[in-house]
Enzyme design. Sequence first.
Site, mmCIF file in Angstrom:
data_model
loop_
_atom_site.group_PDB
_atom_site.id
_atom_site.type_symbol
_atom_site.label_atom_id
_atom_site.label_comp_id
_atom_site.label_asym_id
_atom_site.label_seq_id
_atom_site.Cartn_x
_atom_site.Cartn_y
_atom_site.Cartn_z
ATOM 1 N N HIS A 268 -11.338 -6.929 -1.124
ATOM 2 C CA HIS A 268 -10.955 -7.504 0.177
ATOM 3 C C HIS A 268 -11.742 -6.749 1.258
ATOM 4 C CE1 HIS A 268 -8.649 -9.509 3.155
ATOM 5 N NE2 HIS A 268 -7.450 -8.970 2.986
ATOM 6 N N HIS A 307 -16.305 -15.777 -2.352
ATOM 7 C CA HIS A 307 -15.083 -15.883 -1.561
ATOM 8 C C HIS A 307 -14.147 -16.845 -2.258
ATOM 9 C CE1 HIS A 307 -12.442 -16.352 1.912
ATOM 10 N NE2 HIS A 307 -12.983 -15.235 2.343
ATOM 11 N N ASP A 363 -18.511 -9.525 4.858
ATOM 12 C CA ASP A 363 -18.735 -8.106 4.608
ATOM 13 C C ASP A 363 -20.170 -7.779 4.224
ATOM 14 O OD1 ASP A 363 -16.122 -7.317 5.103
ATOM 15 O OD2 ASP A 363 -15.478 -7.921 3.093
HETATM 16 N N1 CMC Z 1 -20.816 -11.051 -7.883
HETATM 17 C C1 CMC Z 1 -21.032 -11.639 -9.071
HETATM 18 N N2 CMC Z 1 -20.291 -12.639 -9.583
HETATM 19 C C2 CMC Z 1 -19.255 -13.048 -8.847
HETATM 20 C C3 CMC Z 1 -18.957 -12.503 -7.596
HETATM 21 C C4 CMC Z 1 -19.786 -11.471 -7.113
HETATM 22 N N3 CMC Z 1 -19.548 -10.908 -5.923
HETATM 23 N N4 CMC Z 1 -17.859 -13.113 -7.080
HETATM 24 C C5 CMC Z 1 -17.483 -14.029 -7.990
HETATM 25 N N5 CMC Z 1 -18.330 -13.986 -9.074
HETATM 26 C C6 CMC Z 1 -18.283 -14.843 -10.251
HETATM 27 C C7 CMC Z 1 -17.114 -14.451 -11.161
HETATM 28 O O1 CMC Z 1 -17.522 -13.467 -12.100
HETATM 29 C C8 CMC Z 1 -16.789 -15.776 -11.775
HETATM 30 O O2 CMC Z 1 -17.756 -16.061 -12.769
HETATM 31 P P1 CMC Z 1 -17.311 -16.815 -14.138
HETATM 32 O O3 CMC Z 1 -16.867 -18.182 -13.702
HETATM 33 O O4 CMC Z 1 -18.509 -16.786 -14.984
HETATM 34 O O5 CMC Z 1 -16.180 -15.999 -14.696
HETATM 35 C C9 CMC Z 1 -17.021 -16.793 -10.653
HETATM 36 O O6 CMC Z 1 -18.006 -16.172 -9.806
HETATM 37 C C10 CMC Z 1 -15.774 -17.107 -9.838
HETATM 38 O O7 CMC Z 1 -15.286 -15.888 -9.311
HETATM 39 P P2 CMC Z 1 -13.760 -15.463 -9.236
HETATM 40 O O8 CMC Z 1 -13.681 -13.973 -9.485
HETATM 41 O O9 CMC Z 1 -12.933 -16.345 -10.097
HETATM 42 O O10 CMC Z 1 -13.462 -15.769 -7.718
HETATM 43 P P3 CMC Z 1 -12.216 -15.301 -6.892
HETATM 44 O O11 CMC Z 1 -11.943 -16.362 -5.920
HETATM 45 O O12 CMC Z 1 -11.100 -14.903 -7.799
HETATM 46 O O13 CMC Z 1 -12.715 -13.963 -6.164
HETATM 47 C C11 CMC Z 1 -13.719 -12.522 -4.592
HETATM 48 C C12 CMC Z 1 -13.167 -13.931 -4.848
HETATM 49 C C13 CMC Z 1 -14.050 -12.394 -3.104
HETATM 50 C C14 CMC Z 1 -12.655 -11.467 -4.941
HETATM 51 C C15 CMC Z 1 -14.971 -12.313 -5.467
HETATM 52 O O14 CMC Z 1 -15.957 -13.255 -5.115
HETATM 53 C C16 CMC Z 1 -15.528 -10.913 -5.326
HETATM 54 O O15 CMC Z 1 -15.075 -10.021 -6.041
HETATM 55 N N6 CMC Z 1 -16.531 -10.673 -4.437
HETATM 56 C C17 CMC Z 1 -17.059 -9.341 -4.191
HETATM 57 C C18 CMC Z 1 -16.128 -8.575 -3.267
HETATM 58 C C19 CMC Z 1 -16.201 -9.062 -1.845
HETATM 59 O O16 CMC Z 1 -17.281 -9.220 -1.294
HETATM 60 N N7 CMC Z 1 -15.033 -9.231 -1.223
HETATM 61 C C20 CMC Z 1 -14.949 -9.623 0.202
HETATM 62 C C21 CMC Z 1 -14.326 -10.963 0.358
HETATM 63 S S1 CMC Z 1 -14.589 -11.655 1.994
HETATM 64 C C22 CMC Z 1 -13.837 -10.618 3.126
HETATM 65 C C23 CMC Z 1 -12.361 -10.573 2.988
HETATM 66 O O17 CMC Z 1 -11.677 -11.498 3.464
HETATM 67 O O18 CMC Z 1 -11.852 -9.622 2.453
#
Ligand code: CMC
Length: 438
Positions: A268, A307, A363
Amino acid sequence: MDKDTLTIIDNRTNQTYMIPIHRGTIRAMDLRQIKTGPEDFGLMTYDPAYMNTAACQSAVTFLDGEKGILRYRGYPIEQLAEHCSYLEVAYLLIFGELPTMEELLAWEREIGQHTMIHENVKKFMDGFHHDAHPMGILISTVAALSTFYPDSHRIQDAASRRHQVVRLIGKLPTVAAYAYRHRLGRPYVYPDPELSYTKNYMNMLWKMTEPKYAANPVLARALEVLFILHADHEQNCSTSTMRAVGSSNADPFATMAGAIAALSGPLHGGANEEVLLMLDEIGTVSNIPGFIAQVKEGKRKLMGFGHRVYKNYDPRARIIKKVAEEVFEVTGRNPKIDIALALERIALSDEYFIKRKLYPNVDFYSGIIYEAMGFTPDQFTVLFAIPRTAGWLAQWQELMQDPDRKIARPRQVYVGEERREFVPITARSAAEPAKVAR
Ligand code: CMC
């Protein structure tokens, strides 16, 4: 037949149910009537991480992740970032309308009057170790403020609620700046209510022996824009925490400490710090392909990308890129921007990221700007928490006045042991490691 309904046939019983649809949703409680017999608890939905569950109705922020739209109280984020001050946007979020000039001046004055913190809060903060993470200090100190303002327990009293809102928005920069100075071993600088919200914060951070600290106006405005972009983002992890804790009628200081704790996580708000550490690790543009390969193999995450809701470019990231250029005109170019831009270019042309709709989020670029302005990475998430205070409190106020409000209490699907008989300690053998969490 009413068209705004959903017909469900339960194949276990051949029973048909008609469930009303309102604003594109069905009420989960309407599923409870679907039973196999009188002993059956009734149907529930299973939605870990709330991927498809609306937990509230809200009029604060509109977000269309497919189209990349973000609006506060109906106003596009791009227009607010261009024309408003942070406190103007905070007023909009809290009260629902943009202030008139008179209202804004009164609001600024009111917030300015509540920027001081009790001397004992300073003493409390002095107890932290010199290398304590500023987010840990912020969480604990905001929780501690609850003990200084016992009147904040009167959460049913609208006047008291408003008072706590002003206190929290006023005091957050002071607590954050003291946490920063504590770390450096510098004396604390008292707030100056004559200054704007961001200039006062910069004054408390960076004033040394000069009689009056003069914040660079370009940097103060950049901070103002960044604060506006971070002010709210509907039902994200920390805001949902705010609502969950607030639903128990906890006071707003304790409640917001919970929200700040949720924000601190690297998935986050903590991501902005992680992005900088990642860019440091990558080091040069030539190392990007190797890093991307690791991400695609699932060994790493590209921090600042992806996201839960945006499946299109994050509109805040677009504005932030512009702010970065303005800041660099003053501070000189942060070389990390070139690594970030190259990383974005390579990632956005790669099938892995295209297929998963992974774009830079807010971010990805914010930390590079903060670093150029003189902040250390461990301050970045604090810079997220200060402005998000307005959003958390707007959502908390909305919750407090919501006729549907009840204590947040999800159900579970129990997958543990069935009833079993107690075994005396002398008769027990060690459980298989796989069966117990260690
Ligand atoms: N790098 C590589 N792969 C990713 C990333 C990433 N940053 N984010 C998602 N994926 C992949 C994930 O591995 C999954 O792949 P697969 O379908 O093969 O398993 C697919 O994309 C879908 O991802 P998810 O984890 O199911 O998506 P989510 O909605 O549960 O998670 C998230 C959203 C923001 C937690 C995630 O994208 C992430 O960890 N990003 C990096 C951390 C980040 O930048 N966070 C800030 C968010 S924006 C500011 C805020 O509001 O906090």
